[in-house]
Design a protein around this motif. Sequence first.
Motif, PDB file in Angstrom:
ATOM      1  N   LEU A  20      -6.727  -5.010  -5.624  1.00 21.46           N
ATOM      2  CA  LEU A  20      -5.742  -3.734  -5.318  1.00 21.46           C
ATOM      3  C   LEU A  20      -6.852  -2.480  -4.770  1.00 21.46           C
ATOM      4  CD1 LEU A  20      -3.659  -1.671  -5.802  1.00 21.46           C
ATOM      5  CD2 LEU A  20      -4.183  -1.553  -7.989  1.00 21.46           C
ATOM      6  N   ALA A  21      -6.168  -2.046  -3.733  1.00 18.48           N
ATOM      7  CA  ALA A  21      -6.990  -0.772  -3.291  1.00 18.48           C
ATOM      8  C   ALA A  21      -6.236   0.161  -3.057  1.00 18.48           C
ATOM      9  CB  ALA A  21      -7.587  -1.114  -1.755  1.00 18.48           C
ATOM     10  N   VAL A  22      -6.603   1.633  -3.679  1.00 21.96           N
ATOM     11  CA  VAL A  22      -5.727   2.725  -3.846  1.00 21.96           C
ATOM     12  C   VAL A  22      -6.188   3.737  -2.896  1.00 21.96           C
ATOM     13  CG1 VAL A  22      -4.761   4.406  -5.451  1.00 21.96           C
ATOM     14  CG2 VAL A  22      -4.998   2.111  -6.191  1.00 21.96           C
ATOM     15  N   GLU A  23      -5.558   4.475  -2.150  1.00 24.74           N
ATOM     16  CA  GLU A  23      -6.067   5.701  -1.435  1.00 24.74           C
ATOM     17  C   GLU A  23      -5.024   6.761  -1.799  1.00 24.74           C
ATOM     18  OE1 GLU A  23      -8.503   5.942   0.466  1.00 24.74           O
ATOM     19  OE2 GLU A  23      -9.075   3.931   1.214  1.00 24.74           O
ATOM     20  N   VAL A  24      -6.007   7.991  -2.047  1.00 26.46           N
ATOM     21  CA  VAL A  24      -5.011   9.185  -2.149  1.00 26.46           C
ATOM     22  C   VAL A  24      -5.062   9.885  -1.064  1.00 26.46           C
ATOM     23  CG1 VAL A  24      -5.054  11.349  -3.730  1.00 26.46           C
ATOM     24  CG2 VAL A  24      -5.698   9.016  -4.569  1.00 26.46           C
ATOM     25  N   VAL A  25      -4.108  10.143  -0.480  1.00 24.79           N
ATOM     26  CA  VAL A  25      -4.091  10.941   0.790  1.00 24.79           C
ATOM     27  C   VAL A  25      -4.128  12.361   0.619  1.00 24.79           C
ATOM     28  CG1 VAL A  25      -2.377  11.506   2.615  1.00 24.79           C
ATOM     29  CG2 VAL A  25      -1.954   9.227   1.586  1.00 24.79           C
ATOM     30  N   SER A  26      -5.196  12.885   1.746  1.00 23.61           N
ATOM     31  CA  SER A  26      -5.712  14.201   1.537  1.00 23.61           C
ATOM     32  C   SER A  26      -5.404  14.543   3.060  1.00 23.61           C
ATOM     33  CB  SER A  26      -7.268  14.460   1.111  1.00 23.61           C
ATOM     34  OG  SER A  26      -7.961  13.535   2.027  1.00 23.61           O
ATOM     35  N   GLU A  27      -5.488  15.874   3.273  1.00 19.23           N
ATOM     36  CA  GLU A  27      -5.347  16.603   4.583  1.00 19.23           C
ATOM     37  C   GLU A  27      -6.023  16.009   5.996  1.00 19.23           C
ATOM     38  OE1 GLU A  27      -4.676  20.986   6.554  1.00 19.23           O
ATOM     39  OE2 GLU A  27      -4.738  20.701   4.393  1.00 19.23           O
ATOM     40  N   ASP A  28      -7.311  15.843   5.597  1.00 21.58           N
ATOM     41  CA  ASP A  28      -8.226  15.514   6.408  1.00 21.58           C
ATOM     42  C   ASP A  28      -8.260  13.968   6.885  1.00 21.58           C
ATOM     43  OD1 ASP A  28      -9.545  14.994   3.962  1.00 21.58           O
ATOM     44  OD2 ASP A  28     -11.427  14.587   5.129  1.00 21.58           O
ATOM     45  N   ILE A  30      -6.473  -8.308   1.391  1.00 20.60           N
ATOM     46  CA  ILE A  30      -6.199  -7.598  -0.143  1.00 20.60           C
ATOM     47  C   ILE A  30      -4.871  -7.813  -0.457  1.00 20.60           C
ATOM     48  CG2 ILE A  30      -6.667  -5.515  -1.314  1.00 20.60           C
ATOM     49  CD1 ILE A  30      -9.212  -4.731   0.426  1.00 20.60           C
ATOM     50  N   PRO A  31      -4.616  -8.290  -1.645  1.00 16.38           N
ATOM     51  CA  PRO A  31      -3.186  -8.487  -1.969  1.00 16.38           C
ATOM     52  C   PRO A  31      -2.252  -7.226  -2.464  1.00 16.38           C
ATOM     53  CG  PRO A  31      -4.594  -9.917  -3.234  1.00 16.38           C
ATOM     54  CD  PRO A  31      -5.462  -8.791  -3.037  1.00 16.38           C
ATOM     55  N   HIS A  32      -3.043  -6.384  -2.922  1.00 18.60           N
ATOM     56  CA  HIS A  32      -2.159  -5.087  -3.305  1.00 18.60           C
ATOM     57  C   HIS A  32      -2.854  -3.969  -2.651  1.00 18.60           C
ATOM     58  CE1 HIS A  32       0.459  -7.766  -5.877  1.00 18.60           C
ATOM     59  NE2 HIS A  32      -0.691  -8.118  -6.229  1.00 18.60           N
ATOM     60  N   PHE A  33      -1.762  -2.861  -2.484  1.00 21.25           N
ATOM     61  CA  PHE A  33      -2.351  -1.605  -1.971  1.00 21.25           C
ATOM     62  C   PHE A  33      -1.181  -0.680  -2.363  1.00 21.25           C
ATOM     63  CE2 PHE A  33      -1.902   1.758   1.452  1.00 21.25           C
ATOM     64  CZ  PHE A  33      -2.822   2.413   1.229  1.00 21.25           C
ATOM     65  N   TRP A  34      -1.871   0.471  -3.048  1.00 23.80           N
ATOM     66  CA  TRP A  34      -1.247   1.845  -3.471  1.00 23.80           C
ATOM     67  C   TRP A  34      -1.572   3.070  -2.387  1.00 23.80           C
ATOM     68  CZ3 TRP A  34      -1.854   1.877  -9.604  1.00 23.80           C
ATOM     69  CH2 TRP A  34      -1.351   0.670 -10.049  1.00 23.80           C
ATOM     70  N   ARG A  35      -0.734   3.574  -2.013  1.00 19.20           N
ATOM     71  CA  ARG A  35      -1.065   4.846  -1.357  1.00 19.20           C
ATOM     72  C   ARG A  35      -0.248   6.280  -2.318  1.00 19.20           C
ATOM     73  NH1 ARG A  35       2.589   5.102   2.465  1.00 19.20           N
ATOM     74  NH2 ARG A  35       3.766   7.040   2.084  1.00 19.20           N
ATOM     75  N   VAL A  36      -1.117   7.058  -2.476  1.00 16.72           N
ATOM     76  CA  VAL A  36      -0.511   8.297  -3.167  1.00 16.72           C
ATOM     77  C   VAL A  36      -0.642   9.444  -2.524  1.00 16.72           C
ATOM     78  CG1 VAL A  36      -1.137   9.423  -5.471  1.00 16.72           C
ATOM     79  CG2 VAL A  36      -1.821   7.054  -5.054  1.00 16.72           C
ATOM     80  N   TYR A  40       2.691  -1.531  -2.377  1.00 12.54           N
ATOM     81  CA  TYR A  40       2.761  -2.379  -1.474  1.00 12.54           C
ATOM     82  C   TYR A  40       2.301  -3.712  -1.843  1.00 12.54           C
ATOM     83  CZ  TYR A  40       3.607   1.670   1.732  1.00 12.54           C
ATOM     84  OH  TYR A  40       3.906   2.690   2.215  1.00 12.54           O
ATOM     85  N   GLU A  41       2.647  -4.829  -1.239  1.00 15.88           N
ATOM     86  CA  GLU A  41       2.179  -6.221  -1.611  1.00 15.88           C
ATOM     87  C   GLU A  41       2.138  -6.869  -0.281  1.00 15.88           C
ATOM     88  OE1 GLU A  41       3.088 -10.211  -4.361  1.00 15.88           O
ATOM     89  OE2 GLU A  41       4.335  -8.288  -4.590  1.00 15.88           O
ATOM     90  N   LEU A  42       1.001  -7.589  -0.056  1.00 10.25           N
ATOM     91  CA  LEU A  42       0.589  -8.507   1.327  1.00 10.25           C
ATOM     92  C   LEU A  42       1.651  -9.577   1.267  1.00 10.25           C
ATOM     93  CD1 LEU A  42      -1.554  -8.746   3.543  1.00 10.25           C
ATOM     94  CD2 LEU A  42      -2.732 -10.285   2.139  1.00 10.25           C
ATOM     95  N   ASP A  43       2.142  -9.624   2.622  1.00  6.46           N
ATOM     96  CA  ASP A  43       2.977 -10.872   2.805  1.00  6.46           C
ATOM     97  C   ASP A  43       1.892 -11.782   3.624  1.00  6.46           C
ATOM     98  OD1 ASP A  43       4.553 -12.811   4.258  1.00  6.46           O
ATOM     99  OD2 ASP A  43       5.907 -11.508   5.066  1.00  6.46           O
ATOM    100  N   PRO A  44       1.540 -13.085   3.139  1.00  7.05           N
ATOM    101  CA  PRO A  44       0.606 -13.770   3.648  1.00  7.05           C
ATOM    102  C   PRO A  44       0.843 -14.388   4.983  1.00  7.05           C
ATOM    103  CG  PRO A  44       1.836 -14.960   1.839  1.00  7.05           C
ATOM    104  CD  PRO A  44       2.141 -13.533   1.731  1.00  7.05           C
ATOM    105  N   ALA A  45       2.264 -14.456   5.203  1.00 10.06           N
ATOM    106  CA  ALA A  45       2.768 -15.202   6.304  1.00 10.06           C
ATOM    107  C   ALA A  45       2.266 -13.902   7.589  1.00 10.06           C
ATOM    108  CB  ALA A  45       4.037 -15.370   6.412  1.00 10.06           C
ATOM    109  N   THR A  46       2.589 -13.094   7.458  1.00  9.56           N
ATOM    110  CA  THR A  46       2.321 -11.749   8.452  1.00  9.56           C
ATOM    111  C   THR A  46       0.961 -11.220   8.341  1.00  9.56           C
ATOM    112  OG1 THR A  46       3.497 -10.051   7.324  1.00  9.56           O
ATOM    113  CG2 THR A  46       4.960 -11.502   8.592  1.00  9.56           C
ATOM    114  N   ARG A  47       0.341 -11.184   7.284  1.00  8.82           N
ATOM    115  CA  ARG A  47      -0.869 -10.381   7.155  1.00  8.82           C
ATOM    116  C   ARG A  47      -0.532  -9.079   7.324  1.00  8.82           C
ATOM    117  NH1 ARG A  47      -4.947 -13.554   4.472  1.00  8.82           N
ATOM    118  NH2 ARG A  47      -7.051 -13.064   5.280  1.00  8.82           N
ATOM    119  N   ALA A  48       0.364  -8.536   6.494  1.00  3.44           N
ATOM    120  CA  ALA A  48       0.888  -7.118   6.744  1.00  3.44           C
ATOM    121  C   ALA A  48       1.453  -6.878   5.345  1.00  3.44           C
ATOM    122  CB  ALA A  48       1.832  -6.854   7.890  1.00  3.44           C
ATOM    123  N   TYR A  49       1.444  -5.621   5.090  1.00  3.01           N
ATOM    124  CA  TYR A  49       1.947  -5.313   3.535  1.00  3.01           C
ATOM    125  C   TYR A  49       3.535  -4.871   3.715  1.00  3.01           C
ATOM    126  CZ  TYR A  49      -2.888  -4.412   1.729  1.00  3.01           C
ATOM    127  OH  TYR A  49      -4.142  -4.493   1.273  1.00  3.01           O
TER     128      TYR A  49
END
Length: 208
Positions: free
Chosen positions: A117-125, A143-149, A161-170
Amino acid sequence: MSAAREDGLDAEYAWPRPPEGGWTADDLDRLPNLPPHTELIDGSLVFVSPQTRFRLRTIRLLEYALLSQAPDAYDVDREFSVRLDRRNRPEPDVLVYRADADTGPGQTWHHSDAVVLAVEVVSEDSEERDREVTPRKYAAAGIPHFWRVEQSQGLPVVYTYELDPATRAYSPTGIHHDRLKVTVPFPVVIDLTALNRRPPVVPPAQPS
């Protein structure tokens, strides 16, 4: 005092000149005087701006909540870089990884294969990086899971978000206001309204 250069810059604060083809992931451990939390994106160094109180406290909330609920097979780090490939070494705000990937106190990065799991907290820059660039690269690296905050009225909103292994996209799996409850990568519940509360302190064990 640092030596002055012909261009008037102090050598201590002169940014390194990139080599032909850009920097590599290994260069981050060798370059002197880089600012804290420097990332590598497509062979270019990315420097972060001073963080906001919202971002700081959101990272703290998520780190403590994930660490307290993660099974023994996993561990949690904050603001620690991940090597995706030779030219990309971003630094997620929070990440969950396999505990057996810990190589000791001198470790400076995790391989993407160890991260769940990777998490990104969105900031202005960093809006474009956090919303588009790094999620795309995390997915391509497997990376199987991603969170955007994001911030809404002073509180975090978590997009999962969860990874779709067929498309290699979340693929999006949810938008969480006030309370986050998920079952993957492991069951976790987080009170997002607790952003400004102090985490509970566990008293030390008393001698028997």
